[in-house]
Design a protein around this motif. Sequence first.
Motif, PDB file in Angstrom:
ATOM      1  N   ARG A  29       0.862  -1.170   0.000  1.00 32.99           N
ATOM      2  CA  ARG A  29       0.000   0.000   0.000  1.00 32.99           C
ATOM      3  C   ARG A  29       0.903   1.225   0.000  1.00 32.99           C
ATOM      4  O   ARG A  29       2.028   1.176   0.492  1.00 32.99           O
ATOM      5  N   ALA A  31       1.085   5.824   0.146  1.00 31.68           N
ATOM      6  CA  ALA A  31       0.448   7.106   0.416  1.00 31.68           C
ATOM      7  C   ALA A  31       1.485   8.199   0.203  1.00 31.68           C
ATOM      8  O   ALA A  31       2.690   7.975   0.375  1.00 31.68           O
ATOM      9  N   ALA A 155      -3.659  -5.660   5.719  1.00 29.44           N
ATOM     10  CA  ALA A 155      -3.775  -4.613   4.694  1.00 29.44           C
ATOM     11  C   ALA A 155      -4.581  -3.433   5.230  1.00 29.44           C
ATOM     12  O   ALA A 155      -4.212  -2.268   5.016  1.00 29.44           O
ATOM     13  N   ALA A 156      -5.661  -3.707   5.946  1.00 30.45           N
ATOM     14  CA  ALA A 156      -6.460  -2.625   6.531  1.00 30.45           C
ATOM     15  C   ALA A 156      -5.642  -1.862   7.575  1.00 30.45           C
ATOM     16  O   ALA A 156      -5.708  -0.619   7.639  1.00 30.45           O
ATOM     17  N   GLU A 159      -3.211   0.404   5.707  1.00 32.63           N
ATOM     18  CA  GLU A 159      -3.905   1.582   5.181  1.00 32.63           C
ATOM     19  C   GLU A 159      -4.155   2.592   6.295  1.00 32.63           C
ATOM     20  O   GLU A 159      -3.917   3.792   6.120  1.00 32.63           O
ATOM     21  N   HIS A 160      -4.596   2.115   7.451  1.00 30.58           N
ATOM     22  CA  HIS A 160      -4.809   2.996   8.603  1.00 30.58           C
ATOM     23  C   HIS A 160      -3.499   3.674   9.012  1.00 30.58           C
ATOM     24  O   HIS A 160      -3.472   4.879   9.273  1.00 30.58           O
ATOM     25  N   ILE A 163      -2.441   6.398   6.463  1.00 26.53           N
ATOM     26  CA  ILE A 163      -3.315   7.575   6.574  1.00 26.53           C
ATOM     27  C   ILE A 163      -2.978   8.346   7.855  1.00 26.53           C
ATOM     28  O   ILE A 163      -2.872   9.579   7.840  1.00 26.53           O
TER      29      ILE A 163
END
Length: 180
Positions: A29, A31, A155-156, A159-160, A163
């Motif tokens: 992932r 960002a 994966a969640a 992502e957290h 972010i």
Amino acid sequence: MSTTHPETDTTRPATGTDTLDAADYAFTRSAWVEATPAAVYDLISDVSRIGTWSPSADEAAYDDGAGPWTGAWFQGRNHQGDREWTTRSQIVDARPGDTFAFVVGALDDGIVEWRWTFRADGPGTVVQQSWQLLRLDPVLGETRTELDALRDHMAADVEHTLIALARWLSERPSHSSIAE
């Protein structure tokens, strides 16, 4: 009446042609964050800070005398729901401003590799966080369903984490004092 076929039943340990393969359990992932690659590397390689952003890593600390360099060790405490556990990890790649990676377990017999990479992009950095299962272990799951759920949960969490890291950096008035 319902019939379960072993080759398609994801709730049972895999056998025969439906063998589980650790290589199937990986993701990346990314960002964009408002900081330089060197500044983000410094934050991530200070493992004691991961609990600031991660929803499941409570704390981590390098062994006495160790730090963010290849071969160094650290211990972490994690949780998922009401489960809590401690891990030992070894740094396998530490290139300031570029890559920070560690293996849970050890380089020779690790169970999971976590890898962070940092690439300059305009006034900020694209941060990539990767997770790769290195070997199967019953503690992580014994069925395709369990391992899929683990991967999806991780994966969640990633992502957290990304972010939260981006938000945390954007709330800092000056990136010269990023270590606050």
